[in-house]
Enzyme design. Structure first.
Site, PDB file in Angstrom:
ATOM      1  N   SER A 101       0.819  -1.218   0.000  1.00  0.00           N
ATOM      2  CA  SER A 101       0.000   0.000   0.000  1.00  0.00           C
ATOM      3  C   SER A 101       0.846   1.257   0.000  1.00  0.00           C
ATOM      4  O   SER A 101       0.457   2.267  -0.599  1.00  0.00           O
ATOM      5  CB  SER A 101      -0.926  -0.006   1.218  1.00  0.00           C
ATOM      6  OG  SER A 101      -0.185  -0.019   2.421  1.00  0.00           O
ATOM      7  N   ASP A 112       1.274  -0.237   8.164  1.00  0.00           N
ATOM      8  CA  ASP A 112       2.668  -0.659   8.145  1.00  0.00           C
ATOM      9  C   ASP A 112       3.297  -0.338   6.795  1.00  0.00           C
ATOM     10  O   ASP A 112       2.604  -0.001   5.823  1.00  0.00           O
ATOM     11  CB  ASP A 112       2.790  -2.148   8.465  1.00  0.00           C
ATOM     12  CG  ASP A 112       2.026  -3.014   7.459  1.00  0.00           C
ATOM     13  OD1 ASP A 112       1.418  -2.463   6.534  1.00  0.00           O
ATOM     14  OD2 ASP A 112       2.031  -4.251   7.618  1.00  0.00           O
ATOM     15  N   ASP A 114       5.612  -1.995   3.918  1.00  0.00           N
ATOM     16  CA  ASP A 114       6.224  -3.197   3.360  1.00  0.00           C
ATOM     17  C   ASP A 114       7.524  -2.787   2.682  1.00  0.00           C
ATOM     18  O   ASP A 114       7.526  -1.971   1.746  1.00  0.00           O
ATOM     19  CB  ASP A 114       5.292  -3.855   2.349  1.00  0.00           C
ATOM     20  CG  ASP A 114       4.024  -4.366   3.000  1.00  0.00           C
ATOM     21  OD1 ASP A 114       4.114  -5.034   4.038  1.00  0.00           O
ATOM     22  OD2 ASP A 114       2.925  -4.074   2.471  1.00  0.00           O
ATOM     23  N   ASP A 167       7.455  -4.305   7.840  1.00  0.00           N
ATOM     24  CA  ASP A 167       7.644  -5.685   7.397  1.00  0.00           C
ATOM     25  C   ASP A 167       8.837  -5.679   6.447  1.00  0.00           C
ATOM     26  O   ASP A 167       8.752  -5.129   5.338  1.00  0.00           O
ATOM     27  CB  ASP A 167       6.400  -6.214   6.681  1.00  0.00           C
ATOM     28  CG  ASP A 167       5.286  -6.556   7.650  1.00  0.00           C
ATOM     29  OD1 ASP A 167       5.482  -6.413   8.868  1.00  0.00           O
ATOM     30  OD2 ASP A 167       4.196  -6.939   7.190  1.00  0.00           O
ATOM     31  N   LYS A 228     -10.481  -0.966  -0.157  1.00  0.00           N
ATOM     32  CA  LYS A 228      -9.802  -1.531   1.013  1.00  0.00           C
ATOM     33  C   LYS A 228     -10.558  -1.185   2.298  1.00  0.00           C
ATOM     34  O   LYS A 228     -10.716  -2.027   3.185  1.00  0.00           O
ATOM     35  CB  LYS A 228      -8.368  -1.001   1.083  1.00  0.00           C
ATOM     36  CG  LYS A 228      -7.448  -1.549   0.001  1.00  0.00           C
ATOM     37  CD  LYS A 228      -6.040  -1.018   0.131  1.00  0.00           C
ATOM     38  CE  LYS A 228      -5.389  -1.481   1.411  1.00  0.00           C
ATOM     39  NZ  LYS A 228      -3.958  -1.151   1.485  1.00  0.00           N
ATOM     40  N   TYR A 237     -11.201  -8.590   4.418  1.00  0.00           N
ATOM     41  CA  TYR A 237      -9.846  -8.143   4.117  1.00  0.00           C
ATOM     42  C   TYR A 237      -8.863  -8.931   4.976  1.00  0.00           C
ATOM     43  O   TYR A 237      -8.624  -8.604   6.130  1.00  0.00           O
ATOM     44  CB  TYR A 237      -9.698  -6.642   4.406  1.00  0.00           C
ATOM     45  CG  TYR A 237      -8.382  -6.043   3.941  1.00  0.00           C
ATOM     46  CD1 TYR A 237      -8.307  -5.381   2.724  1.00  0.00           C
ATOM     47  CD2 TYR A 237      -7.225  -6.151   4.700  1.00  0.00           C
ATOM     48  CE1 TYR A 237      -7.108  -4.834   2.281  1.00  0.00           C
ATOM     49  CE2 TYR A 237      -6.026  -5.616   4.266  1.00  0.00           C
ATOM     50  CZ  TYR A 237      -5.974  -4.958   3.061  1.00  0.00           C
ATOM     51  OH  TYR A 237      -4.782  -4.420   2.622  1.00  0.00           O
TER      52      TYR A 237
END
Length: 628
Positions: A101, A112, A114, A167, A228, A237
């Site tokens: 995202s 978060d 990624d 992450d 989303k 989701y």
């Protein structure tokens, strides 16, 4: 007058532009009403707090800069330790990429980040990343909740840096020096890398391809942000639970953008539901054609790969090697997703007729009023940090229980796993809870008293859970059958059960869903008065580890212990209305100890099971219980 071109050929009729693998459905742009609805939609998104503040965006950039510095120093240290020249040490580095995202530009407050760390060929994942870099991060004050997951399908290190969730993946490429301007969208970056690195690199490569394949990036971002938010509100989701995750929703929205290239976000939203309510799964959703390469990595192809033929909702990634990003979707979760698509389509139709507002579309799904029977899964641990790993392991395998119940009941018993996690704040030890809704498949009549025996199903599931290689004392799972009237208070937003007359703040939403689909579980439950709610059957069960003597708030314990059997109703159940422990004499209709064992202190420990009744069909449930 001759209309031929100077070369003598007839003029070619202009062809509509082609986006993706087919021509667009419509090239129409927005009407005045569409523009007005779009303005209202964007206002709703802002009021709902879906956009982060500038201060938070600046902090994210700062955190990414710090992580980049850390991994560069880490690689330089490893380069020096391995005896490379001073020039190599000077040039050595790792590069940080983002995906998900954040890369797509649709992240919200608190989301978060990624991230992917790309390092040189001599820096490996097993020791250098998950041990050395892990230890570096563990010593930093800014880093909290550090959780390595090396055995995941895509190995990842999870942590918070200055409060922002990260992450972090790692990929080692076949270069001694990683350039700052590395183009990971180029297929050559995949040469001589292992499959885990390919999967790690694919997150960034897919995100870049999506942005290249949509006609209008800003319209795509707004529509994706809407979907989303909608999916989270409606409980669909979650990739790990068997629904759809971030990349799945991005690919679905991108395909709608291709089919309606001139549509604005409000139009894309209604077209999304219109198209996917009619989609004939398992026909795949693809943004581009699937290409094979001489590198030889497997790609999604049901003609060649028998396993691909059993995918229920294939959504194919656009970057080589093309894979099905939604392989976790099962028959049960696909049913729930399609019901929610139908619900959304009905509400969008009403919005276009000025009979509803956008807030109606985004109202929460009343999961705890949709079913009469639930499975409650309580995950406990002796330590909060250990709970993160234990919960991650268990949650990632909860969908297997859904698959096994589907398989062993021939689809007659439908499961609805709910992706939200719940915590009982009155409990002082680390724990969390998940829930599954249960119902008989609609439209299929069953004989009176017909039973589903799923003892073997749950036993098989329990055996897989007990294989956790990092298991520690205190890690346990408790599974219990909970009827709707017995649901614990901590699952409700206000901490208590609302009166029946006040239970439907989104009656308009559920009414629209009921009009669109008669298979909606909540609607069906409200239409049909079930019989024999309290009917139960006895059953037997074995345990793989020692049964604990603890009791978790009246739930029945799936222990990880030796074999012992008991047929009984649950001990210590709490009456949902009075909040008091029910009288044991009223609770126990029959207790038959078939086998028991005595522990070292002389206390009698028994393990057992009960059963639950769903829509006139009894289901034997795998549980355990302890008495002293």
């Amino acid at each position: 007058m001759d209309s031929r071109n100077p070369n003598g050929s007839l003029p070619q009729l202009s062809q509509p532009p082609k986006y993706g693998i087919t021509k667009p459905i419509s090239l129409a742009g927005p009407s005045e009403a569409d523009v007005q609805r779009n303005t209202e939609l964007e206002k709703f998104l802002i009021e709902s707090g879906l956009y982060e503040r500038k201060e938070e965006a600046a902090k994210r950039e700062e955190v990414l800069g710090r992580i980049t510095e850390i991994v560069k120093i880490w690689v330089k240290q490893l380069t020096r330790q391995r005896g490379y020249t001073d020039q190599m040490v000077e040039e050595a580095k790792a590069v940080i990429f983002t995906f998900g995202s954040y890369r797509l530009g649709v992240h919200g407050p608190g989301a978060d980040i990624d991230t992917l760390c790309v390092g040189p060929s001599y820096v490996n994942r097993e020791e250098d990343f998950f041990i050395i870099l892990h230890d570096i991060l563990a010593e930093m004050e800014e880093v909290t909740e550090l959780q390595p997951v090396p055995d995941a399908h895509v190995p990842v290190m999870k942590f918070k840096f200055q409060g922002i969730s990260i992450d972090l993946l790692y990929a080692s490429i076949s270069l001694l020096v990683v350039p700052d301007d590395l183009d990971i969208s180029c297929v050559s970056v995949l040469h001589n890398v292992d499959e885990q690195s390919v999967r790690s690199l694919n997150g960034c490569r897919v995100a870049d391809q999506i942005l290249k394949l949509v006609p209008n990036i800003e319209h795509f971002r707004t529509a994706l942000r809407c979907l989303k938010f909608w999916a989270k509100r409606r409980g669909v989701y979650s990739n790990v639970t068997g629904f759809l995750g971030g990349v799945n929703w991005a690919l679905l929205v991108a395909r709608i953008c291709q089919l309606y290239p001139n549509a604005i976000p409000s139009m894309l939203l209604s077209r999304f539901f219109r198209v996917y309510t009619q989609w004939r799964w398992p026909n795949p959703v693809m943004l581009c054609s699937i290409e094979e390469d001489e590198l030889g990595f497997p790609v999604w192809d049901p003609r060649k790969n028998p396993r691909d033929r059993f995918h229920h909702m294939p959504i194919i990634t656009p970057a080589y090697p093309c894979m099905n990003s939604s392989y976790n979707v099962s028959v049960s979760t696909l049913r729930v997703i399609m019901e929610q698509f139908q619900c959304g389509n009905g509400i969008c139709e009403e919005i276009e007729l000025n009979k509803a507002q956008w807030n109606t579309l985004f109202e929460r799904y009343l999961f705890f009023e949709a079913y009469k029977n639930y499975l409650q899964v309580d995950i406990v641990s002796a330590d909060a940090d250990e709970l993160l790993a234990w919960k991650g392991w268990t949650e990632s395998r909860l969908r297997l229980l859904t698959l096994k119940i589907e398989r062993d009941t021939n689809g007659m018993l439908q499961c609805h796993p709910y992706p939200n996690e719940y915590v009982d704040k009155s409990k002082l030890f680390p724990h969390c809870s998940f829930f599954m809704g249960l119902q008989r498949k609609e439209g299929v009549s069953g004989q009176e008293g017909q039973q589903f025996d799923i003892r073997g199903t749950v036993d098989e599931f329990r055996q897989e859970i007990s294989m956790y290689m990092y298991w520690k004392p205190g890690m346990d799972i408790y599974v219990s059958h909970v009827r709707r009237r017995q649901l614990p208070a901590f699952v409700f937003p206000d901490g208590y059960r609302r009166p029946r007359t006040l239970r439907h703040p989104n009656q308009h939403t559920e009414k629209a869903c009921e009009d669109v689909t008669r298979s909606q579980s909540g609607s069906a439950e409200r239409r049909i008065k079930r019989k024999h709610d309290d009917e139960a059957v006895d059953g037997k069960l074995s345990k793989p580890r020692d049964c604990s003597t603890s009791n978790f708030g009246g739930t029945s314990h799936i222990s990880i212990g030796q074999e012992a059997k008991l047929e009984h109703l649950r001990t210590g159940d709490v009456d949902s209305n009075s909040g008091r422990l029910l009288d044991r004499e009223k609770r126990y209709e029959e207790v038959t100890i078939q086998q028991a064992r005595t522990d070292g202190q002389g206390s009698l420990t028994t393990c057992g099971l009960t059963s639950l009744h769903v829509d006139n069909l009894s289901i034997v449930r795998n549980v355990g219980s302890q008495e002293q």
